[in-house]
Motif scaffolding. Sequence first.
Motif, short mmCIF file in Angstrom:
data_model
loop_
_atom_site.label_atom_id
_atom_site.label_comp_id
_atom_site.label_asym_id
_atom_site.label_seq_id
_atom_site.Cartn_x
_atom_site.Cartn_y
_atom_site.Cartn_z
N UNK A 119 91.17 33.76 22.47
CA UNK A 119 92.47 34.38 22.74
C UNK A 119 93.06 34.86 21.42
N UNK A 120 92.79 36.08 21.07
CA UNK A 120 93.28 36.58 19.78
C UNK A 120 94.31 37.69 20.00
N UNK A 121 95.33 37.68 19.18
CA UNK A 121 96.33 38.74 19.18
C UNK A 121 96.94 39.05 20.55
N UNK A 122 97.16 38.03 21.31
CA UNK A 122 97.89 38.21 22.55
C UNK A 122 99.37 37.94 22.27
N UNK A 123 100.22 38.31 23.21
CA UNK A 123 101.67 38.11 22.99
C UNK A 123 102.02 36.65 22.75
N UNK A 124 101.23 35.73 23.31
CA UNK A 124 101.52 34.31 23.13
C UNK A 124 101.14 33.80 21.75
N UNK A 125 100.30 34.55 21.05
CA UNK A 125 99.74 34.11 19.77
C UNK A 125 100.79 34.17 18.65
N UNK A 126 100.77 33.21 17.76
CA UNK A 126 101.72 33.21 16.62
C UNK A 126 101.57 34.49 15.79
N UNK A 127 100.35 35.05 15.78
CA UNK A 127 100.14 36.27 14.98
C UNK A 127 100.92 37.46 15.54
N UNK A 128 101.34 37.36 16.80
CA UNK A 128 102.05 38.49 17.41
C UNK A 128 103.55 38.48 17.15
N UNK A 129 104.05 37.46 16.47
CA UNK A 129 105.49 37.44 16.20
C UNK A 129 105.97 36.03 15.91
N UNK A 130 107.28 35.89 15.79
CA UNK A 130 107.82 34.58 15.44
C UNK A 130 107.90 33.68 16.68
N UNK A 131 108.14 32.40 16.45
CA UNK A 131 108.24 31.45 17.56
C UNK A 131 109.38 31.84 18.50
N UNK A 132 109.14 31.61 19.77
CA UNK A 132 110.14 32.00 20.77
C UNK A 132 111.01 30.79 21.11
N UNK A 133 112.30 31.03 21.15
CA UNK A 133 113.25 29.99 21.53
C UNK A 133 113.91 30.50 22.82
N UNK A 134 113.89 29.71 23.86
CA UNK A 134 114.39 30.18 25.17
C UNK A 134 115.74 29.55 25.46
N UNK A 135 116.72 30.40 25.78
CA UNK A 135 118.07 29.90 26.08
C UNK A 135 118.24 29.71 27.58
N UNK A 136 118.71 28.54 27.96
CA UNK A 136 119.03 28.27 29.37
C UNK A 136 120.50 27.87 29.37
#
Length: 266
Positions: A1-18
């Motif tokens: 699984x390389x360079x998918x949207x879930x991968x750290x290489x695709x961007x910074x860590x996601x923080x989800x607001x609820x």
Amino acid sequence: MENLLVDKKSGSNICVKVGNISIGGDSKVLISGPCSVESYENMHAIASELKNIGIHIIRGGAFKPRTSPYDFQGLQYEGLEILKAVGKEVQLPVVTEVMDVRDIDITLQYADMLQIGSRNMYNYSLLKELGKLKTTPILLKRGISATLSEWLYAAEYIMSHGNTNVVLCERGIRTFENYTRNTLDLNSVAAVKQKYRLPVIVDPSHGTGLRELVPSMSIAALCAGADGLMIESHINPDNAVSDSRQTVSMDCMRGIVQKMERLKNI
Ligand code: PEP
Ligand code: MN
């Protein structure tokens, strides 16, 4: 699984607001409540206790996928009404499961976060519709026999349709071990935290099926790096309408919160 949207290489860590709670930030998030919404009085009593204990998000199933389709399937629309009313009263956001594409619109009117259950992780038409919601937080449970990459592909699929507000939930997988209901795979939690951008929480209730194991596995999950926990709790666990055997009491929840506090000092 390389360079998918879930991968750290695709961007910074996601923080989800609820609501005003962030999952994937510096603090661990606690989600709790009964497996099924049973009645207004019962849900209100549980949520009020949980609020006092310091729980951040209330859960309760209105549409229930069951091991047998002939078991209680939830209060459905009435359950949604109860959940919303109680969430408002205790001033906490609520999460509930959506099982069917046809129920997304109505559920959105009642819940702050939508849960995709284990049995629906592979339901790509449902995932696609949730992706189109763009801003609604999604709690994606791992499929009962899904590999880590299949689970991540499901998350990726939601994200690829425009919604990056995805929180993974490890809830145990089916193995040859039958002492516990499922085998809680904490390897997946450590791996997600190392390589992927999404927050991951752990459900030790379905992961063990045994209430006496829930406190230990809660702490183990946090030590593995989990961003939070989702735990089934009830004011009268022995009488819970569904998943009673794995449902913990309010005293037990209080104990877990106290142990979590001590972890902060380690
Ligand atoms: C639940 O959270 O009550 C539930 C049914 O979980 P799972 O989809 O993990 O079995
Ligand atoms: Mn349950």
